[in-house]
Write an enzyme that holds these catalytic residues in place. Structure first.
Site, short mmCIF file in Angstrom:
data_model
loop_
_atom_site.label_atom_id
_atom_site.label_comp_id
_atom_site.label_asym_id
_atom_site.label_seq_id
_atom_site.Cartn_x
_atom_site.Cartn_y
_atom_site.Cartn_z
N SER A 78 6.83 4.57 -9.52
CA SER A 78 5.56 3.96 -9.73
C SER A 78 4.54 3.90 -8.87
O SER A 78 4.18 3.53 -7.92
CB SER A 78 5.74 2.52 -9.88
OG SER A 78 6.29 1.85 -8.84
N HIS B 180 11.28 0.73 -13.21
CA HIS B 180 12.52 1.11 -12.50
C HIS B 180 13.67 0.62 -13.08
O HIS B 180 14.76 1.14 -12.61
CB HIS B 180 12.71 0.26 -10.96
CG HIS B 180 11.69 0.85 -10.20
ND1 HIS B 180 11.80 0.61 -8.82
CD2 HIS B 180 10.78 2.06 -10.09
CE1 HIS B 180 10.82 1.26 -8.04
NE2 HIS B 180 10.24 2.03 -8.97
N GLN C 8 8.27 -5.39 -11.32
CA GLN C 8 9.12 -4.22 -10.98
C GLN C 8 10.60 -4.47 -10.10
O GLN C 8 11.47 -4.13 -10.18
CB GLN C 8 8.30 -3.02 -10.02
CG GLN C 8 9.01 -1.99 -9.65
CD GLN C 8 8.22 -0.85 -8.93
OE1 GLN C 8 7.57 -0.31 -9.76
NE2 GLN C 8 8.15 -0.81 -7.86
N GLU C 9 10.33 -5.66 -9.12
CA GLU C 9 11.10 -5.88 -8.15
C GLU C 9 11.51 -7.43 -7.79
O GLU C 9 10.28 -8.03 -7.62
CB GLU C 9 11.13 -5.12 -6.94
CG GLU C 9 11.18 -3.63 -6.89
CD GLU C 9 10.60 -2.97 -5.65
OE1 GLU C 9 10.30 -3.84 -4.85
OE2 GLU C 9 10.22 -2.00 -5.81
N GLU D 258 16.88 1.51 -7.86
CA GLU D 258 17.12 1.27 -6.48
C GLU D 258 18.56 0.39 -6.33
O GLU D 258 18.44 -0.38 -5.36
CB GLU D 258 15.70 0.51 -5.92
CG GLU D 258 14.48 1.35 -6.13
CD GLU D 258 13.32 0.58 -5.75
OE1 GLU D 258 13.21 -0.39 -5.44
OE2 GLU D 258 12.08 1.42 -5.52
N ASP E 183 7.85 -7.65 -5.94
CA ASP E 183 6.92 -6.55 -5.88
C ASP E 183 6.73 -6.35 -7.78
O ASP E 183 7.46 -6.06 -8.34
CB ASP E 183 7.62 -5.46 -5.49
CG ASP E 183 6.50 -4.23 -5.75
OD1 ASP E 183 5.39 -4.15 -6.06
OD2 ASP E 183 7.01 -3.04 -5.47
N GLU F 16 4.07 -8.74 -3.49
CA GLU F 16 3.55 -7.26 -3.42
C GLU F 16 2.98 -6.86 -4.53
O GLU F 16 3.45 -7.25 -5.84
CB GLU F 16 4.76 -6.41 -3.00
CG GLU F 16 4.36 -4.76 -2.91
CD GLU F 16 5.46 -3.96 -2.61
OE1 GLU F 16 6.50 -4.25 -1.96
OE2 GLU F 16 5.54 -2.77 -3.06
N ASP G 69 0.78 -2.10 -1.48
CA ASP G 69 1.72 -0.96 -1.54
C ASP G 69 0.66 -0.03 -2.28
O ASP G 69 -0.11 0.89 -1.96
CB ASP G 69 2.97 -1.08 -2.09
CG ASP G 69 3.63 0.11 -2.74
OD1 ASP G 69 3.41 1.18 -2.15
OD2 ASP G 69 4.72 -0.10 -3.46
N LYS H 229 5.00 3.97 3.59
CA LYS H 229 5.65 4.83 2.94
C LYS H 229 4.94 6.23 3.30
O LYS H 229 4.29 6.46 2.90
CB LYS H 229 5.48 4.74 1.43
CG LYS H 229 6.38 3.55 0.80
CD LYS H 229 5.69 3.29 -0.65
CE LYS H 229 6.67 2.43 -1.63
NZ LYS H 229 6.20 2.13 -2.90
N HIS I 146 11.27 2.62 1.20
CA HIS I 146 11.82 3.73 0.79
C HIS I 146 11.12 3.92 -0.66
O HIS I 146 10.10 3.43 -0.72
CB HIS I 146 13.54 3.25 0.14
CG HIS I 146 13.41 2.30 -1.02
ND1 HIS I 146 14.40 2.13 -1.69
CD2 HIS I 146 12.56 1.31 -1.32
CE1 HIS I 146 14.03 1.13 -2.69
NE2 HIS I 146 12.88 0.61 -2.31
N ARG I 147 11.47 4.83 -1.56
CA ARG I 147 10.95 5.08 -2.59
C ARG I 147 11.93 4.93 -3.73
O ARG I 147 13.20 4.97 -3.72
CB ARG I 147 10.34 6.63 -2.86
CG ARG I 147 9.43 6.99 -1.82
CD ARG I 147 8.10 5.97 -1.97
NE ARG I 147 7.41 5.71 -3.16
CZ ARG I 147 5.93 6.22 -3.49
NH1 ARG I 147 5.36 7.07 -2.79
NH2 ARG I 147 5.69 5.80 -4.58
N LYS J 5 12.33 -2.41 3.34
CA LYS J 5 12.73 -2.46 1.88
C LYS J 5 13.54 -1.21 1.68
O LYS J 5 12.89 -0.10 1.24
CB LYS J 5 11.62 -2.54 1.09
CG LYS J 5 11.89 -3.22 -0.40
CD LYS J 5 10.64 -3.53 -1.17
CE LYS J 5 9.76 -2.41 -1.61
NZ LYS J 5 8.82 -2.59 -2.71
P1 PGA Z 1 8.11 3.73 -6.02
O1 PGA Z 1 8.71 1.97 -6.00
O2 PGA Z 1 8.73 4.38 -4.96
O3 PGA Z 1 8.60 4.04 -7.48
O4 PGA Z 1 6.63 3.60 -6.19
C1 PGA Z 1 8.63 1.26 -4.78
C2 PGA Z 1 7.61 0.17 -4.53
O5 PGA Z 1 6.80 0.04 -5.36
O6 PGA Z 1 7.61 -0.59 -3.56
ZN ZN Z 2 5.73 -1.64 -4.48
#
Ligand code: PGA
Ligand code: ZN
Length: 424
Positions: free
Chosen positions: A42, A162, A170-171, A212, A249, A292, A319, A344, A372-373, A395
């Site tokens: 993403s 994801h 997403q998380e 992840e 997130d 996030e 982010d 990142k 991380h990614r 993270k």
């Molecule tokens: P991405 O996800 O590496 O797919 O962007 C990680 C995040 O959004 O923190």
């Molecule tokens: Zn993010």
């Protein structure tokens, strides 16, 4: 003065089975360091450009042979002979060679592979653990503080881009108390993660694992994911709000369309204000420690509004909003958009630029979360980076899947090393 004598690159696969760049840096003293770069799923619109071949006949266009060629033919030869301990010089040479503001000519993936390989080679040449060498680099740009094991932010449930499950956010994070040792934090996360898996199975809700390593279930609403997390923690000796905390997130850009956010929790799409109200409701139920990407990546006004009303209660993390980009970070600071940055290195493309962004964020009293990614390799560089810059949080995904646990395991070993040094 250890000099770079050769750089070469290859195409390897990341954790999604998608090609990525691996580079090796050889010094005139004989040492060789190898580094590979991650890749986002993403990705924020404002990130530096990851160069892909776009040749549909090979890897469905996702090959990186052009980026590899750029390392072998241009970037590598461009840094030959440079003092590897002068990271700033190496990186500015890479930036100069590319010459574009977003690294679109040779690719941020190509550039970062060389930048990290040089950092690793310098740690070998100076005979220092990687995290200590990174701490030296951090101090050079004015980042204060010693090495520090970050508090982990574990991704236990995944949705959005994801996972194959049906969640929009997403998380869903589990964050152990900052006072806990890393070893104890990891143990609590694993115990909760295993119970969570058992519970989801009982509900018939396990769909698969996400990118992840977190569970990617089908649930009725996004809030239900927090509820199953809550239920899992309740079966352990850990207390929510004392031993462990929750975070999100949202990665809201992904479900933002035509000025509205569509999530399964609500029968009609939400405006920015409507979504803000919903976050307040979720926070009243689950007392989030961290939030996030609550709005889409250019919704500066909404970010500010949320930060003003919620930043005393939780950490607001940028982010996709910030993309480890100096101009956007400065804008975020002056507008008061958040109080933490997700860092990142591949969003910007060199270690030196990443360190400068960390310095500016620190000076604004923001918390730093090294991340991380979605697409990772088994390179644990980011763990040493998190420790070396003294980031408050890290993270690295769920405590599951090789490319995630390799980073958590590296933190375990650094923690043991630091404890041993203290005891001496
Ligand atoms: P991405 O996800 O590496 O797919 O962007 C990680 C995040 O959004 O923190
Ligand atoms: Zn993010």
């Amino acid at each position: 003065m250890p000099k770079i004598s050769k750089i070469w690159a290859r195409q390897i696969l990341d954790s999604r089975g998608i090609p990525t760049v691996e580079a090796a840096c050889q010094l005139d003293t004989g040492e060789v360091a190898v580094a590979s770069v991650p890749s986002g799923t993403s990705t924020g619109t404002h990130e530096a450009i990851e160069l892909r071949d776009n040749d549909e006949q090979k890897y469905l266009g996702k090959g990186v042979s052009k980026a590899v060629g750029n390392v072998n033919d241009v970037l590598g030869p461009g840094v030959w002979g440079l003092d590897v301990t002068d990271q700033e010089r190496v990186d500015s040479r890479l930036i100069e060679l590319d010459g574009t503001p977003n690294k679109s000519k040779y690719g941020a993936n190509a550039i970062l592979s060389v930048s990290i390989a040089a950092t690793k080679a310098a740690s070998l040449a100076t005979k220092q653990p990687l995290y200590l060498w990174i701490n030296t680099l951090a101090k050079r740009v004015g980042i204060k503080g010693e090495v520090k094991i970050p508090t982990p932010i574990f991704v236990l449930i995944e949705g959005g881009l994801h996972g194959a499950g049906n969640l929009d956010f997403q998380e869903f994070h589990l964050i152990p108390a900052t006072s806990k040792s890393f070893t104890d934090s990891l143990r609590s996360a694993v115990e909760i993660f295993l119970i969570l898996g058992r519970d989801l199975e009982r509900r018939g809700a396990i769909h698969s694992f996400g990118e992840e390593g977190g569970y990617a279930p089908n649930l009725f609403t996004n809030a239900d994911a927090l509820e199953v997390l809550y239920e899992a923690v309740k079966q352990t000796p850990y207390q929510i709000g004392r031993d462990v905390f929750f975070g999100l997130d949202v990665a809201a850009s992904v479900f933002y369309k035509n000025g509205e956010y569509t999530i399964r929790d609500k029968s009609a799409p939400l405006t920015d204000d409507g979504l803000l109200e919903y976050y307040k409701y979720i926070n009243s139920q689950y007392h989030l420690a961290e939030l996030e990407d609550p709005f889409h990546e250019d919704a500066w006004e909404s970010w500010k509004k949320l930060a003003e009303s919620m930043k005393d209660q939780l950490v607001v993390v940028g982010d996709d909003l910030l993309t480890t980009n100096m101009e956007r970070v400065q804008k975020g600071i002056s507008e008061g958009s958040c109080n933490a940055i997700l860092v990142k290195p591949n969003q910007v493309g060199t270690i030196s630029e990443t360190l400068k962004v960390v310095k500016v964020s620190r000076d604004a009293n923001w918390k730093v979360i090294t991340s991380h990614r979605g697409g990772e390799t088994n390179d644990w560089f980011i763990a040493d980076f998190a420790v070396g810059i003294g980031s408050e949080y890290a993270k690295f995904g769920a405590p599951n899947r090789g490319e995630r646990v390799v980073k958590y395991n590296r933190l375990l070993s650094i923690e043991a090393e630091l404890l041993q040094q203290k005891a001496q």
